[in-house]
Scaffold this motif. Sequence first.
Motif, PDB file in Angstrom:
ATOM      1  N   PHE A 116       0.832  -1.208   0.000  1.00  0.00           N
ATOM      2  CA  PHE A 116       0.000   0.000   0.000  1.00  0.00           C
ATOM      3  C   PHE A 116       0.868   1.261   0.000  1.00  0.00           C
ATOM      4  N   VAL A 117       1.995   1.202   0.680  1.00  0.00           N
ATOM      5  CA  VAL A 117       2.919   2.339   0.697  1.00  0.00           C
ATOM      6  C   VAL A 117       3.544   2.534  -0.682  1.00  0.00           C
ATOM      7  N   VAL A 118       3.951   1.425  -1.312  1.00  0.00           N
ATOM      8  CA  VAL A 118       4.581   1.493  -2.637  1.00  0.00           C
ATOM      9  C   VAL A 118       3.619   2.089  -3.666  1.00  0.00           C
ATOM     10  N   VAL A 119       2.384   1.600  -3.678  1.00  0.00           N
ATOM     11  CA  VAL A 119       1.397   2.091  -4.648  1.00  0.00           C
ATOM     12  C   VAL A 119       1.056   3.560  -4.384  1.00  0.00           C
ATOM     13  N   ALA A 120       0.965   3.953  -3.118  1.00  0.00           N
ATOM     14  CA  ALA A 120       0.668   5.347  -2.781  1.00  0.00           C
ATOM     15  C   ALA A 120       1.773   6.279  -3.298  1.00  0.00           C
ATOM     16  N   ILE A 121       3.024   5.870  -3.130  1.00  0.00           N
ATOM     17  CA  ILE A 121       4.147   6.683  -3.615  1.00  0.00           C
ATOM     18  C   ILE A 121       4.112   6.793  -5.132  1.00  0.00           C
ATOM     19  N   ALA A 122       3.841   5.661  -5.805  1.00  0.00           N
ATOM     20  CA  ALA A 122       3.780   5.663  -7.275  1.00  0.00           C
ATOM     21  C   ALA A 122       2.668   6.592  -7.768  1.00  0.00           C
ATOM     22  N   LEU A 123       1.520   6.573  -7.115  1.00  0.00           N
ATOM     23  CA  LEU A 123       0.413   7.446  -7.501  1.00  0.00           C
ATOM     24  C   LEU A 123       0.778   8.914  -7.295  1.00  0.00           C
ATOM     25  N   ALA A 124       1.496   9.213  -6.215  1.00  0.00           N
ATOM     26  CA  ALA A 124       1.891  10.599  -5.947  1.00  0.00           C
ATOM     27  C   ALA A 124       2.845  11.112  -7.017  1.00  0.00           C
ATOM     28  N   VAL A 125       3.808  10.272  -7.405  1.00  0.00           N
ATOM     29  CA  VAL A 125       4.758  10.666  -8.451  1.00  0.00           C
ATOM     30  C   VAL A 125       4.022  10.905  -9.764  1.00  0.00           C
ATOM     31  N   PHE A 126       3.109   9.989 -10.103  1.00  0.00           N
ATOM     32  CA  PHE A 126       2.374  10.158 -11.364  1.00  0.00           C
ATOM     33  C   PHE A 126       1.509  11.412 -11.339  1.00  0.00           C
ATOM     34  N   ALA A 127       0.849  11.686 -10.219  1.00  0.00           N
ATOM     35  CA  ALA A 127      -0.018  12.865 -10.143  1.00  0.00           C
ATOM     36  C   ALA A 127       0.760  14.143 -10.456  1.00  0.00           C
ATOM     37  N   VAL A 128       1.996  14.224  -9.973  1.00  0.00           N
ATOM     38  CA  VAL A 128       2.837  15.390 -10.246  1.00  0.00           C
ATOM     39  C   VAL A 128       3.203  15.447 -11.729  1.00  0.00           C
ATOM     40  N   LEU A 129       3.620  14.299 -12.290  1.00  0.00           N
ATOM     41  CA  LEU A 129       3.975  14.257 -13.715  1.00  0.00           C
ATOM     42  C   LEU A 129       2.772  14.604 -14.587  1.00  0.00           C
ATOM     43  N   ALA A 130       1.613  14.070 -14.233  1.00  0.00           N
ATOM     44  CA  ALA A 130       0.411  14.333 -15.027  1.00  0.00           C
ATOM     45  C   ALA A 130       0.044  15.815 -15.009  1.00  0.00           C
ATOM     46  N   PHE A 131       0.218  16.442 -13.871  1.00  0.00           N
ATOM     47  CA  PHE A 131      -0.116  17.857 -13.751  1.00  0.00           C
ATOM     48  C   PHE A 131       0.695  18.706 -14.723  1.00  0.00           C
ATOM     49  N   PHE A 132       1.965  18.340 -14.917  1.00  0.00           N
ATOM     50  CA  PHE A 132       2.843  19.142 -15.773  1.00  0.00           C
ATOM     51  C   PHE A 132       2.874  18.680 -17.226  1.00  0.00           C
ATOM     52  N   LEU A 133       2.616  17.405 -17.495  1.00  0.00           N
ATOM     53  CA  LEU A 133       2.881  16.868 -18.831  1.00  0.00           C
ATOM     54  C   LEU A 133       1.642  16.487 -19.644  1.00  0.00           C
ATOM     55  N   ILE A 134       0.528  16.190 -19.001  1.00  0.00           N
ATOM     56  CA  ILE A 134      -0.676  15.874 -19.774  1.00  0.00           C
ATOM     57  C   ILE A 134      -1.295  17.166 -20.296  1.00  0.00           C
ATOM     58  N   SER A 135      -1.729  17.139 -21.539  1.00  0.00           N
ATOM     59  CA  SER A 135      -2.347  18.330 -22.136  1.00  0.00           C
ATOM     60  C   SER A 135      -3.564  17.931 -22.947  1.00  0.00           C
ATOM     61  N   ASP A 136      -4.602  18.745 -22.863  1.00  0.00           N
ATOM     62  CA  ASP A 136      -5.786  18.512 -23.682  1.00  0.00           C
ATOM     63  C   ASP A 136      -5.554  19.092 -25.069  1.00  0.00           C
ATOM     64  N   ARG A 137      -6.167  18.495 -26.063  1.00  0.00           N
ATOM     65  CA  ARG A 137      -6.058  19.015 -27.423  1.00  0.00           C
ATOM     66  C   ARG A 137      -6.647  20.428 -27.458  1.00  0.00           C
ATOM     67  N   PRO A 138      -5.918  21.390 -27.996  1.00  0.00           N
ATOM     68  CA  PRO A 138      -6.387  22.789 -27.955  1.00  0.00           C
ATOM     69  C   PRO A 138      -7.756  23.007 -28.584  1.00  0.00           C
ATOM     70  N   ASP A 139      -8.068  22.249 -29.641  1.00  0.00           N
ATOM     71  CA  ASP A 139      -9.334  22.475 -30.339  1.00  0.00           C
ATOM     72  C   ASP A 139     -10.426  21.485 -29.913  1.00  0.00           C
ATOM     73  N   ARG A 140     -10.235  20.834 -28.767  1.00  0.00           N
ATOM     74  CA  ARG A 140     -11.254  19.870 -28.351  1.00  0.00           C
ATOM     75  C   ARG A 140     -12.557  20.608 -28.048  1.00  0.00           C
ATOM     76  N   PRO A 141     -13.686  20.035 -28.441  1.00  0.00           N
ATOM     77  CA  PRO A 141     -14.969  20.688 -28.151  1.00  0.00           C
ATOM     78  C   PRO A 141     -15.287  20.617 -26.668  1.00  0.00           C
ATOM     79  N   VAL A 142     -15.637  21.755 -26.080  1.00  0.00           N
ATOM     80  CA  VAL A 142     -15.968  21.805 -24.656  1.00  0.00           C
ATOM     81  C   VAL A 142     -17.472  22.036 -24.519  1.00  0.00           C
ATOM     82  N   PRO A 143     -18.198  21.065 -23.965  1.00  0.00           N
ATOM     83  CA  PRO A 143     -19.655  21.237 -23.843  1.00  0.00           C
ATOM     84  C   PRO A 143     -19.998  22.330 -22.838  1.00  0.00           C
ATOM     85  N   THR A 144     -21.073  23.028 -23.091  1.00  0.00           N
ATOM     86  CA  THR A 144     -21.505  24.104 -22.194  1.00  0.00           C
ATOM     87  C   THR A 144     -22.759  23.719 -21.415  1.00  0.00           C
TER      88      THR A 144
END
Length: 396
Positions: free
Chosen positions: A170-198
């Motif tokens: 449980f400790v190992v998986v928690a650490i892995a999730l924390a590392v990924f959350a940081v990477l995802a925050f900086f590196l994942i990007s949405d397509r600029p022209d993606r349709p955004v529903p209103t």
Amino acid sequence: MDETRAAKPSGAAYRNLVLATIGFTLTFWAWDLVAPLGSDFKDRLNLSSFEQSLLVAVPVIVGSLGRVPVGALTDRYGAKKMFPLVSALTIIPVLLIIPAKHSFGAMLAVGFLLGLGGTTFAIGIPLVNSWFPPARRGFALGVFGMGMGGVALSGYFTPRIAEHGENLPFVVVAIALAVFAVLAFFLISDRPDRPVPTSSLGTRLGRAGRLRVTWELSALYAIGFGGIVAFGVYLPTYLKTWYDLSPTDAGTKAAGFALVTVIFRPIGGWLSDRIHPATVTTVALAVVALFAVVQAFDPTLNPVGTVCFLLMAAGLGTASGSVFALVSQVTPQPQVGSVTGIVGAVGGLGGFLPPLVMGAIYSAKDSYSIGFMLLSDLALAGCVYAYGRMRNAKAE
């Protein structure tokens, strides 16, 4: 020139695909943390077969239902916000397993929260779908779907890590999730022209729910992916109970089953880019139906039982990949997240009931044969429907 450029995914597309697949893998590992240790919890808490099945199934149903709002929220706010948020929040129930593991009621409550890890499927599908052109979507979605290999990682590594400390997984998986959350925050990007529903969340879900193909795809995915989830959470228990394997050996063989489904999911997507995905689904489910019947006769594990499980794994993996290739063909782009959420939810629910049914059948009949015959019947029904109806389905 524009068509050529559109047919070639960009570097950003592949970056997002890799990150989404890693995130899906880690959150799926977290989602499946209880199942590989199910026999340990059974002994520790003196559980019946049904109670053990319920314990491993609760995260499945919550993770499945949670995909509906998460998919719709991804349509609205994008994967860039949703992926790191959900990954970070999943750390909480992972760590809560440590104090909860001495109480069945507490474990059920934590399992409920752990279901959050199963919702990232509905974040990754619209992200990948938006970045890749139609001619490459089947394969790309299949690659993303390999993240369900988190179940295989959990089945193989969780009991082995636990041998070095019962709280260590449980400790190992928690650490892995924390590392990924940081990477995802900086590196994942949405397509600029993606349709955004209103429109509101309820309106979008209602619109997706009114599409006939949403429920047709949901039924097929409940068989394909539901079968994968069901085997993922219950196969270690089945192998330990019926074939008298040790928890580690049972977890290893279950991980092998999951690995085959992971390998064949992108194959299902790749084939669907070249053959109609409904045809691929038909053949894949026919394989599942055939070998479920064989396993219902309780063959020896080596080699017949092993071959049956591996071929069923190949069929289920292929079908889960081809069904989502079909989603990308028949769903309007702005609704992919909402439809994905519903389809993914029903697919996950397809994995919730079988472990409970198998546990109840074994408790009543001291046999699993009826369960495998039911799987065969469902796979055959899906096979017929995919061939007879879905080959002609069009975007509404």
